[in-house]
Write a protein that holds these residues in place. Structure first.
Motif, PDB file in Angstrom:
ATOM      1  N   THR A 296     -37.368   5.948   1.547  1.00  0.00           N
ATOM      2  CA  THR A 296     -36.798   6.277   2.767  1.00  0.00           C
ATOM      3  C   THR A 296     -35.259   6.253   2.857  1.00  0.00           C
ATOM      4  O   THR A 296     -34.583   7.181   3.659  1.00  0.00           O
ATOM      5  CB  THR A 296     -37.038   5.067   3.679  1.00  0.00           C
ATOM      6  OG1 THR A 296     -38.378   4.777   3.640  1.00  0.00           O
ATOM      7  CG2 THR A 296     -36.861   4.967   5.156  1.00  0.00           C
TER       8      THR A 296
ATOM      9  N   ALA B 208     -33.097   9.247   4.103  1.00  0.00           N
ATOM     10  CA  ALA B 208     -31.986   9.117   5.165  1.00  0.00           C
ATOM     11  C   ALA B 208     -30.938   9.888   4.592  1.00  0.00           C
ATOM     12  O   ALA B 208     -30.158  10.536   5.517  1.00  0.00           O
ATOM     13  CB  ALA B 208     -31.847   7.708   5.376  1.00  0.00           C
TER      14      ALA B 208
ATOM     15  N   GLY C 133     -35.285   6.081  14.869  1.00  0.00           N
ATOM     16  CA  GLY C 133     -35.389   6.495  13.430  1.00  0.00           C
ATOM     17  C   GLY C 133     -36.923   7.026  13.289  1.00  0.00           C
ATOM     18  O   GLY C 133     -37.095   7.644  12.131  1.00  0.00           O
ATOM     19  N   GLY C 134     -37.677   6.997  14.205  1.00  0.00           N
ATOM     20  CA  GLY C 134     -39.252   7.503  14.125  1.00  0.00           C
ATOM     21  C   GLY C 134     -39.348   8.900  14.360  1.00  0.00           C
ATOM     22  O   GLY C 134     -38.149   9.475  14.784  1.00  0.00           O
TER      23      GLY C 134
ATOM     24  N   ASN D 253     -40.465   7.327  10.199  1.00  0.00           N
ATOM     25  CA  ASN D 253     -38.756   7.446   9.723  1.00  0.00           C
ATOM     26  C   ASN D 253     -38.292   8.846   9.573  1.00  0.00           C
ATOM     27  O   ASN D 253     -37.521   9.125   8.467  1.00  0.00           O
ATOM     28  CB  ASN D 253     -38.702   6.678   8.348  1.00  0.00           C
ATOM     29  CG  ASN D 253     -38.939   5.254   8.353  1.00  0.00           C
ATOM     30  OD1 ASN D 253     -38.476   4.657   9.196  1.00  0.00           O
ATOM     31  ND2 ASN D 253     -39.806   4.550   7.568  1.00  0.00           N
TER      32      ASN D 253
ATOM     33  N   GLN E 103     -34.615   9.249  10.287  1.00  0.00           N
ATOM     34  CA  GLN E 103     -33.541   7.982  10.060  1.00  0.00           C
ATOM     35  C   GLN E 103     -32.500   8.617   9.253  1.00  0.00           C
ATOM     36  O   GLN E 103     -32.513   9.567   8.466  1.00  0.00           O
ATOM     37  CB  GLN E 103     -34.357   7.237   8.711  1.00  0.00           C
ATOM     38  CG  GLN E 103     -35.561   6.455   9.577  1.00  0.00           C
ATOM     39  CD  GLN E 103     -34.867   5.121  10.263  1.00  0.00           C
ATOM     40  OE1 GLN E 103     -33.588   5.010  10.439  1.00  0.00           O
ATOM     41  NE2 GLN E 103     -35.783   4.077  10.681  1.00  0.00           N
TER      42      GLN E 103
ATOM     43  N   TRP F  77     -30.506   3.759   9.075  1.00  0.00           N
ATOM     44  CA  TRP F  77     -31.595   2.890   8.067  1.00  0.00           C
ATOM     45  C   TRP F  77     -30.764   1.865   7.451  1.00  0.00           C
ATOM     46  O   TRP F  77     -31.314   0.900   7.088  1.00  0.00           O
ATOM     47  CB  TRP F  77     -31.886   4.113   7.024  1.00  0.00           C
ATOM     48  CG  TRP F  77     -32.824   3.404   5.934  1.00  0.00           C
ATOM     49  CD1 TRP F  77     -32.583   3.324   4.650  1.00  0.00           C
ATOM     50  CD2 TRP F  77     -34.240   2.894   6.381  1.00  0.00           C
ATOM     51  NE1 TRP F  77     -33.547   2.722   3.869  1.00  0.00           N
ATOM     52  CE2 TRP F  77     -34.623   2.415   4.838  1.00  0.00           C
ATOM     53  CE3 TRP F  77     -34.889   2.365   7.357  1.00  0.00           C
ATOM     54  CZ2 TRP F  77     -35.901   1.409   4.873  1.00  0.00           C
ATOM     55  CZ3 TRP F  77     -36.066   1.962   7.300  1.00  0.00           C
ATOM     56  CH2 TRP F  77     -36.743   1.461   6.052  1.00  0.00           C
TER      57      TRP F  77
ATOM     58  N   ASN G 274     -31.372  -0.805  10.137  1.00  0.00           N
ATOM     59  CA  ASN G 274     -32.697  -1.412   9.849  1.00  0.00           C
ATOM     60  C   ASN G 274     -32.574  -2.337   8.645  1.00  0.00           C
ATOM     61  O   ASN G 274     -33.195  -3.619   8.623  1.00  0.00           O
ATOM     62  CB  ASN G 274     -33.768  -0.387   9.871  1.00  0.00           C
ATOM     63  CG  ASN G 274     -33.955   0.507  11.153  1.00  0.00           C
ATOM     64  OD1 ASN G 274     -33.636  -0.111  12.110  1.00  0.00           O
ATOM     65  ND2 ASN G 274     -34.554   1.553  11.096  1.00  0.00           N
TER      66      ASN G 274
END
Length: 316
Positions: free
Chosen positions: A81, A85, A256-257, A260, A263, A268, A271
């Motif tokens: 992730t 990002a 962010g969805g 993800n 993101q 991120w 988060n």
């Protein structure tokens, strides 16, 4: 007479006028220096310290935590992730700058022409700047919602779509939707700066190019763009700084969805820090933006100095 000499020897030496002026200058600068230290230097240093610590909600309140070495940075490099990002941020930044520059430059050229309602049209361009980013995010969320959204309704009316498009719920379309919203936000900045630069192009130079037989495209490419190139460089650099740290817009649109897919580094790292409470990992990811800022700051000063040097040379 002897007493006067003894008194002059015992009294402290007086400050010279130059020393007093220098001391007064530092006294006036002290509030600004203190503000910069507490508002910029201290958070940056603390963020760098966090990135080398193994933090938790229990340790964050004491400003000390076990040393983690490069573990947080290894997490950023290996976490899918986090890597996604960074890639999303690069794609989002390049796409935003490209769209904002093309549309902003086209509008700047349009506003350089004489036509009825030009002043009113210029004032409308500033409208995106009048809205907070979170309000813009909510507004575009209503525009692009699947059911009842204005964009889907328009596409159905003109026959380009026969069913509702999941703009914000499709992982392949959500980032593009945010990109459109951010381009809308950044166009006023590019338009105003480029329009101001176009006004500084000497009329004699454009007339000379026309007399020499240059067409509109040749005049733009060979005459106008080289003259305003320093302004274009500075505008793109500032646009990069503004775009790479976008946060409110993404939070307002998708959070962010989905999955993800939208993101960015900013969202991120937020988060990781305030949802998962992995403050060290969030700080390590946030240092990617710090590196970009450290790269952009001297580059901006160099381009600004070069722009001033070129403008002064042209003026002489």
């Amino acid at each position: 007479m002897h007493s006067d000499e003894a008194l002059s020897k015992s009294s402290p030496p007086r400050l010279s006028a130059w020393r007093k002026q220098q001391l007064a200058g530092w006294l006036f600068l002290t509030p600004a220096i203190v503000y910069l230290l507490f508002s910029f230097a201290l958070p940056i240093v603390y963020n760098v310290m966090l990135s080398f610590e193994r933090t938790s909600p229990a340790t964050i309140a004491h400003f000390t935590a076990p040393f983690a070495g490069l573990a947080n940075y290894r997490f950023v490099l290996h976490d899918p992730t986090s890597r996604a990002a960074i890639v999303h941020t690069l794609e989002f930044t390049v796409g935003s700058l490209l769209g904002q520059f093309v549309i902003g430059f086209a509008l700047a050229l349009l506003f350089s022409l004489r036509f009825p309602g030009r002043t009113f049209a210029r004032s409308l361009v500033i409208v995106p700047w009048l809205l907070p980013l979170i309000v813009t995010g909510v507004m575009f969320r209503f525009l692009f919602q699947a059911e009842g959204g204005a964009v889907n309704q328009l596409l159905r009316n003109v026959g380009l779509a026969h069913h509702s498009v999941q703009w914000l719920n499709d992982p392949h379309l959500a980032l593009w939707t945010i990109l459109v919203a951010n381009i809308w936000l950044g166009v006023p900045f590019f338009t105003l700066l480029l329009y101001s630069a176009l006004q500084d192009v000497p009329v004699e130079v454009k007339e000379a190019a026309i007399i020499d037989g240059a067409g509109p495209w040749q005049t733009l490419r060979l005459v106008i763009v080289p003259i305003i190139l320093p302004v274009i460089e500075v505008t793109l650099l500032l646009g990069f700084v503004f775009t790479v740290k976008v946060f409110d817009l993404v939070i307002g649109l998708t959070g962010g969805g989905p999955a993800n897919s939208t993101q960015l580094i900013t969202t991120w790292s937020y988060n990781l820090s305030f949802q998962v409470f992995s403050f060290g990992e969030g700080a390590a990811l946030n240092n990617v933006l710090l590196v970009a800022a450290l790269f952009c700051a001297p580059l901006y000063l160099l381009l600004s100095r070069d722009s001033l040097r070129r403008s002064s040379g042209a003026g002489t």
